[in-house]
Design an enzyme around this catalytic site. Structure first.
Site, PDB file in Angstrom:
ATOM      1  CB  SER A 159       1.500  36.171 -33.881  1.00 55.92           C
ATOM      2  OG  SER A 159       2.230  36.862 -32.883  1.00 55.92           O
ATOM      3  CE1 TYR A 166       3.304  39.007 -38.412  1.00 53.91           C
ATOM      4  CE2 TYR A 166       3.395  39.536 -36.080  1.00 53.91           C
ATOM      5  CZ  TYR A 166       3.527  38.626 -37.105  1.00 53.91           C
ATOM      6  OH  TYR A 166       3.872  37.327 -36.826  1.00 53.91           O
TER       7      TYR A 166
HETATM    8  N1  LIG Z   1       9.463  34.488 -35.375  1.00 57.59           N
HETATM    9  C1  LIG Z   1       8.542  34.948 -34.539  1.00 57.59           C
HETATM   10  O1  LIG Z   1       8.856  35.564 -33.493  1.00 57.59           O
HETATM   11  C2  LIG Z   1       7.074  34.692 -34.843  1.00 57.59           C
HETATM   12  C3  LIG Z   1       6.161  34.866 -33.781  1.00 57.59           C
HETATM   13  C4  LIG Z   1       4.814  34.638 -34.023  1.00 57.59           C
HETATM   14  C5  LIG Z   1       4.396  34.256 -35.277  1.00 57.59           C
HETATM   15  N2  LIG Z   1       5.288  34.096 -36.289  1.00 57.59           N
HETATM   16  C6  LIG Z   1       4.771  33.694 -37.606  1.00 57.59           C
HETATM   17  O2  LIG Z   1       5.354  32.474 -37.973  1.00 57.59           O
HETATM   18  C7  LIG Z   1       5.310  32.337 -39.408  1.00 57.59           C
HETATM   19  C8  LIG Z   1       6.668  31.851 -39.904  1.00 57.59           C
HETATM   20  O3  LIG Z   1       7.614  32.861 -39.647  1.00 57.59           O
HETATM   21  P1  LIG Z   1       9.111  32.561 -39.185  1.00 57.59           P
HETATM   22  O4  LIG Z   1       9.267  33.142 -37.836  1.00 57.59           O
HETATM   23  O5  LIG Z   1       9.460  31.147 -39.413  1.00 57.59           O
HETATM   24  O6  LIG Z   1       9.881  33.562 -40.180  1.00 57.59           O
HETATM   25  P2  LIG Z   1      10.838  33.333 -41.439  1.00 57.59           P
HETATM   26  O7  LIG Z   1      11.989  32.484 -41.040  1.00 57.59           O
HETATM   27  O8  LIG Z   1      11.095  34.699 -41.969  1.00 57.59           O
HETATM   28  O9  LIG Z   1       9.925  32.499 -42.454  1.00 57.59           O
HETATM   29  C9  LIG Z   1       8.945  33.098 -43.262  1.00 57.59           C
HETATM   30  C10 LIG Z   1       8.691  32.175 -44.451  1.00 57.59           C
HETATM   31  O10 LIG Z   1       7.677  32.772 -45.287  1.00 57.59           O
HETATM   32  C11 LIG Z   1       8.119  32.705 -46.653  1.00 57.59           C
HETATM   33  N3  LIG Z   1       7.555  33.800 -47.441  1.00 57.59           N
HETATM   34  C12 LIG Z   1       7.697  35.128 -47.224  1.00 57.59           C
HETATM   35  N4  LIG Z   1       7.093  35.820 -48.205  1.00 57.59           N
HETATM   36  C13 LIG Z   1       6.540  34.899 -49.063  1.00 57.59           C
HETATM   37  C14 LIG Z   1       5.796  34.992 -50.264  1.00 57.59           C
HETATM   38  N5  LIG Z   1       5.485  36.180 -50.810  1.00 57.59           N
HETATM   39  N6  LIG Z   1       5.406  33.844 -50.879  1.00 57.59           N
HETATM   40  C15 LIG Z   1       5.739  32.633 -50.352  1.00 57.59           C
HETATM   41  N7  LIG Z   1       6.431  32.482 -49.209  1.00 57.59           N
HETATM   42  C16 LIG Z   1       6.834  33.611 -48.578  1.00 57.59           C
HETATM   43  C17 LIG Z   1       9.642  32.813 -46.547  1.00 57.59           C
HETATM   44  O11 LIG Z   1      10.264  32.188 -47.662  1.00 57.59           O
HETATM   45  P3  LIG Z   1      10.806  32.933 -48.984  1.00 57.59           P
HETATM   46  O12 LIG Z   1      11.439  34.216 -48.557  1.00 57.59           O
HETATM   47  O13 LIG Z   1      11.765  31.915 -49.532  1.00 57.59           O
HETATM   48  O14 LIG Z   1       9.602  33.093 -49.856  1.00 57.59           O
HETATM   49  C18 LIG Z   1       9.919  31.963 -45.319  1.00 57.59           C
HETATM   50  O15 LIG Z   1      10.006  30.598 -45.659  1.00 57.59           O
HETATM   51  C19 LIG Z   1       4.869  33.686 -39.959  1.00 57.59           C
HETATM   52  O16 LIG Z   1       3.498  33.632 -40.310  1.00 57.59           O
HETATM   53  C20 LIG Z   1       5.083  34.623 -38.769  1.00 57.59           C
HETATM   54  O17 LIG Z   1       4.207  35.725 -38.817  1.00 57.59           O
HETATM   55  C21 LIG Z   1       6.627  34.302 -36.093  1.00 57.59           C
END
Ligand SMILES: NC(=O)c1ccc[n+]([C@@H]2O[C@H](COP(=O)([O-])OP(=O)(O)OC[C@H]3O[C@@H](n4cnc5c(N)ncnc54)[C@H](OP(=O)(O)O)[C@@H]3O)[C@@H](O)[C@H]2O)c1
Length: 257
Positions: free
Chosen positions: A137, A150
């Site tokens: 991130s 985080y």
């Molecule tokens: N959205 C933002 O603003 C942002 C910014 C910078 C970085 N990121 C990073 O991008 C990545 C993806 O996030 P996103 O924004 O796409 O959020 P998201 O829609 O909440 O996706 C998170 C994914 O992680 C999975 N997950 C969570 N806990 C898990 C576990 N214990 N075992 C296996 N899978 C698990 C969830 O699936 P299940 O619940 O089905 O397991 C979901 O598919 C993350 O690493 C996040 O930190 C996001």
């Protein structure tokens, strides 16, 4: 309509594939004809993804459990591209947050990502090819009061990825760290950051598709870091030139407003 991307990957494994950035990556890979294993906990969401995307197989696994992590690590050893995307955050003052939740956050964002990176790279180096894309991130570039644990987990991810990128030089293995800014996904509600929706202007928001496309493009090109969007590229560059003390204070002010 935009032409489908062409990727060099022979196969892929994507964690966190049931929503957001991971789901968008699986869709792009499937559209490009890359056989892909989609990993997450929510089996129904994975099933729906596999139904609409040809060539997608699913693995329902909790990466914070020893069994789930071992099952994913076994499959990571066979994949040409491994994307460590699963992750979550917890917004709020450190002393008010649930300690068990923070432990799970570290288990997923740091421990599971490290284990799967190790499984991938130790199989890729002898093969003389492979691609590892770890999702970090922009908060990894400076401390983030209000998202302290985080940001610390993501600082680990960026540091690990940059080191592995250099270690892998000349081996045929490419390691890229993807550093998105604010992206409209379920992350915002999962991390208890729903207030961000009104707080940040439209221009600050990326779509999951934009982030997924940038990450896949940059790992295919062998880039060390991928920062999607002009705004966040500029911010990342500014963080590098600002004294650490100033970057920390600014970050604290942004989180408090
Ligand atoms: N959205 C933002 O603003 C942002 C910014 C910078 C970085 N990121 C990073 O991008 C990545 C993806 O996030 P996103 O924004 O796409 O959020 P998201 O829609 O909440 O996706 C998170 C994914 O992680 C999975 N997950 C969570 N806990 C898990 C576990 N214990 N075992 C296996 N899978 C698990 C969830 O699936 P299940 O619940 O089905 O397991 C979901 O598919 C993350 O690493 C996040 O930190 C996001």
């Amino acid at each position: 309509m935009a032409a489908e991307a062409q990727y060099p990957f022979r196969s892929a494994l994507v964690t966190g594939a049931s929503s957001g950035i991971g789901e968008a990556m699986v869709e792009l890979l499937a559209a490009a004809g890359v056989p892909t294993l989609a990993v997450a906990r929510r089996e129904d969401r994975l099933g729906a993804l596999a139904d609409r995307c040809p060539g997608v197989e699913v693995l329902a696994a909790d990466l914070t459990s020893p069994e789930g992590l071992a099952a994913a690590a076994e499959r990571a050893a066979d994949a040409d591209l491994v994307v460590n995307n699963a992750g979550f955050g917890t917004s709020g003052r450190f002393e008010r947050l649930d300690a068990d939740r923070l432990q799970r956050e570290i288990a997923l964002n740091v421990a599971a990502l490290t284990r799967l990176s190790h499984a991938a790279v130790s199989a890729m180096v002898p093969r003389g090819r492979g691609y590892l894309l770890n999702v970090s991130s922009v908060v990894s570039f400076q401390p983030a009061p209000g998202l302290a644990v985080y940001a610390a987990t993501k600082a680990f991810v960026t540091s690990l990825g940059e080191s592995l990128h250099e270690e892998a030089r000349g081996t045929g293995v490419h390691v890229t760290t993807l550093c998105p800014g604010l992206t409209r996904t379920e992350f915002i509600s999962v991390s208890n950051s729903s207030g961000y929706q009104e707080h940040y202007p439209e221009v600050a928001w990326l779509t999951a598709e934009q982030v997924a496309a940038a990450g896949l493009r940059d790992v295919a090109r062998g880039r060390a870091l991928s920062v999607p969007g002009v705004l966040y590229k500029t911010m990342a560059a500014a963080t590098g030139v600002l004294p650490r003390r100033v970057a920390r204070r600014l970050s604290g002010l942004v989180q408090r407003t």
